[in-house]
Design a protein around this motif. Sequence first.
Motif, short mmCIF file in Angstrom:
data_model
loop_
_atom_site.label_atom_id
_atom_site.label_comp_id
_atom_site.label_asym_id
_atom_site.label_seq_id
_atom_site.Cartn_x
_atom_site.Cartn_y
_atom_site.Cartn_z
N SER A 509 0.65 -1.56 0.68
CA SER A 509 -0.08 -0.07 0.50
C SER A 509 1.43 1.15 -0.10
N GLY A 510 2.31 0.75 0.11
CA GLY A 510 3.05 2.02 -0.18
C GLY A 510 3.79 2.91 1.49
N CYS A 511 3.37 2.40 2.38
CA CYS A 511 4.15 2.06 3.56
C CYS A 511 5.32 1.89 3.83
N LEU A 512 6.03 3.00 4.40
CA LEU A 512 7.15 2.28 4.61
C LEU A 512 7.93 1.05 5.74
N ALA A 513 8.56 0.90 5.56
CA ALA A 513 8.59 -1.30 6.35
C ALA A 513 10.10 -0.88 6.10
N LEU A 514 10.29 -2.04 7.45
CA LEU A 514 11.75 -2.57 7.33
C LEU A 514 12.19 -3.25 8.11
N ARG A 515 13.28 -4.00 7.24
CA ARG A 515 13.19 -5.54 7.18
C ARG A 515 14.43 -5.04 7.87
N VAL A 516 14.98 -6.04 9.10
CA VAL A 516 16.07 -6.10 9.48
C VAL A 516 16.71 -7.63 9.62
N ALA A 517 17.80 -8.19 9.16
CA ALA A 517 18.88 -9.56 8.99
C ALA A 517 19.41 -9.30 10.09
N ASP A 518 19.79 -9.64 11.25
CA ASP A 518 20.38 -9.26 12.01
C ASP A 518 21.60 -10.89 12.61
N GLY A 519 23.02 -10.39 11.86
CA GLY A 519 24.50 -11.49 12.11
C GLY A 519 24.26 -12.29 11.39
N LEU A 520 24.95 -13.11 10.59
CA LEU A 520 25.80 -13.71 9.60
C LEU A 520 24.49 -14.79 9.10
N ALA A 521 23.98 -15.16 10.59
CA ALA A 521 22.82 -16.28 10.09
C ALA A 521 21.59 -15.26 9.49
N GLY A 522 21.16 -14.22 9.77
CA GLY A 522 20.46 -14.13 9.21
C GLY A 522 20.56 -13.51 7.53
N MET A 523 21.63 -12.75 7.33
CA MET A 523 22.33 -13.05 5.79
C MET A 523 22.00 -13.71 5.50
N ARG A 524 22.61 -15.26 5.94
CA ARG A 524 22.82 -16.51 5.43
C ARG A 524 21.24 -16.93 4.63
N THR A 525 20.01 -16.52 5.27
CA THR A 525 19.09 -16.88 5.20
C THR A 525 18.40 -16.06 3.43
N VAL A 526 18.74 -14.09 3.59
CA VAL A 526 18.65 -13.87 2.96
C VAL A 526 18.74 -13.87 1.81
N VAL A 527 19.84 -14.04 1.55
CA VAL A 527 21.07 -14.93 0.28
C VAL A 527 20.27 -16.26 -0.15
N ALA A 528 19.84 -16.97 0.29
CA ALA A 528 19.73 -18.09 0.27
C ALA A 528 18.14 -17.91 -0.15
N GLY A 529 17.39 -16.82 -0.22
CA GLY A 529 15.81 -16.85 -0.38
C GLY A 529 15.97 -16.13 -1.45
N ARG A 530 17.18 -15.37 -2.17
CA ARG A 530 17.85 -14.51 -3.04
C ARG A 530 17.55 -15.77 -4.37
N LEU A 531 17.99 -16.78 -3.79
CA LEU A 531 19.31 -17.73 -4.98
C LEU A 531 17.68 -18.52 -5.16
N ALA A 532 17.57 -18.86 -3.68
CA ALA A 532 15.99 -19.79 -4.23
C ALA A 532 15.05 -19.26 -5.67
N ARG A 533 14.79 -17.45 -5.23
CA ARG A 533 14.14 -17.06 -6.59
C ARG A 533 14.47 -16.93 -7.92
N HIS A 534 15.63 -16.79 -7.53
CA HIS A 534 17.02 -16.88 -9.03
C HIS A 534 16.63 -17.97 -9.47
N THR A 535 16.66 -19.59 -8.42
CA THR A 535 16.66 -20.82 -9.23
C THR A 535 15.09 -21.04 -9.65
N ARG A 536 14.15 -20.68 -9.47
CA ARG A 536 12.71 -20.39 -9.87
C ARG A 536 12.41 -19.88 -11.36
N ARG A 537 13.40 -19.05 -11.25
CA ARG A 537 12.90 -17.92 -12.71
C ARG A 537 13.15 -18.70 -14.22
#
Length: 537
Positions: A509-537
């Motif tokens: 709806s155009g409102c501001l939100a912040l997504r925060v990944a804490d530490g290396l474990a959180g960053m790995r989750t973000v990277v894994a999600g991006r890789l999964a999306r690229h794999t599905r394309r």
Amino acid sequence: MSSVNEGVVTVVVITYNDAERVSEAVTSALAQGDAVGEVVVVDDASTDDTPRVLERLAAADPRVRVVRRAGNSGGCGTPRNDGIDAARFPWLVFLDSDDVLPPKAVDALLAVARRHDADVAAGLCVRRELPGGREIPWQQQLFTTESVHDGVARRPETLWDTLSVNKIYRREFLLSRRIRFPDGAAHYEDFVFTARVYAAGPRLAVTPETVYVWHVRYGAGQASISLRRDRIQNWQDRVTAHQQVLEIMRDSGERDLLVAAQTKFLEFDLAVYLRELPQRAPEYQDLWWRISREHVRAFEEEAVSRATPAARWRTAVLLGRERQAAGLRRLAELAADPPRLPPPYAGDPRRPLWDEVPSTPGGADEIVLDGLADAPIERLPWYVAADVKAGRRLLLELRLPELYGRTAHAGPQRATVELRHRVTDAAHRCEGVWETVPGGAGRRAVVAVDAGALCEDGAITTWDAWVTVTFRDGETVTRPLRAGSGLRRLVRLGRRGRVLLIQPHATHSGCLALRVADGLAGMRTVVAGRLARHTRR
């Protein structure tokens, strides 16, 4: 010694090709206790494993009775009618197979109905978003205290509750008034059924207890009818159902209910779809505009005058502008909850206008924002945007436009930004001071965010941004922050040298939100999600 509540309620569960979830629904009905004498499950000719699941449930508990239809009805109304006909007990509760009854829901409804000798009792429904689990109360303003009403004409806001499933019904009341659901493939059948119930003048009891959990599954293979708003047929079905509601109210002789039903449509139904209209294809937009204008043009003038200022302005734009000239994105902001009116601001403080049109002052094509000049501060459509500034700290630069002179007159003093956890009740606050922008363009405030406070070990958290504006006289208004510029991924060092990955983004709806990944474990989750999306394309 048996209880007076023992075996007095029939819970009607309807299902179609829902083998994975129907068991949970039936179990939640059986768990209500002794008041439930039977659970009638109407299977609308399922072709999956649903019949076998129901056989096992019936074999495990004699209170479960299965009614299997020979052919699929195409909707929800016919199987519910079958359940009414099959019921053996004096009280009825409806349940869909992909939802659940919370513990003690039937007891709460039955108790308030009996306490007030009511024909119908209603309680609070919560929408539980899956898989996240966030719960949003449905029309919570109607269920703040226990109350009883002889008919709903003196409480017209009741018409906002169009659900059939958050209630208990005296079966004899439904049968004697011949109140049934629309049969066949009719959509929004709840609208018509509840209108028939309200038009019959029931003694209605209300409880603030939560009595129904409505599961909303985003990303599901088959979205529910109410979530298929991207299809123009969905809007046509909704309008068709509302036309039937208006006919029912006319036939009832209760003019106040007719007007209230029209006002509710302007306030709620139109707004829900207007918020998403800019995202639709031009062909959808044109059809939506035509269907809506034709429907609303027949409304009583009193229905419009009873509406809130923002709803009146939206209605005036719908009736007075062609879709191409309406300013859909601005109109979507005005349909938000609470409504927001972004610039540009045409006209002047004495005669605020929706837009500049080539006409003589006071011409028929002028859309005047009546009521804006003297509306209370809390009812004004304030618009606050936030630009994300990437420096050593995470900064939000807030902008509050000059709203037809009302901003300067109210004198904003303090800005309190509250970041709310998307699922839990956690919140973090930070403050800034409003400063005048040169040239009379409004106010500006800068707020520093402690991103480290938003972190959870190894997890990704999402925080929605709200702002409370405190004015000179101490009055306050709270609005969601609109997402401005600076929406890009940021890497920061948090507490104790931990790495933080911060993603400011605009919500649907155009409102501001912040997504925060804490530490290396959180960053790995973000990277894994991006890789999964690229794999599905």
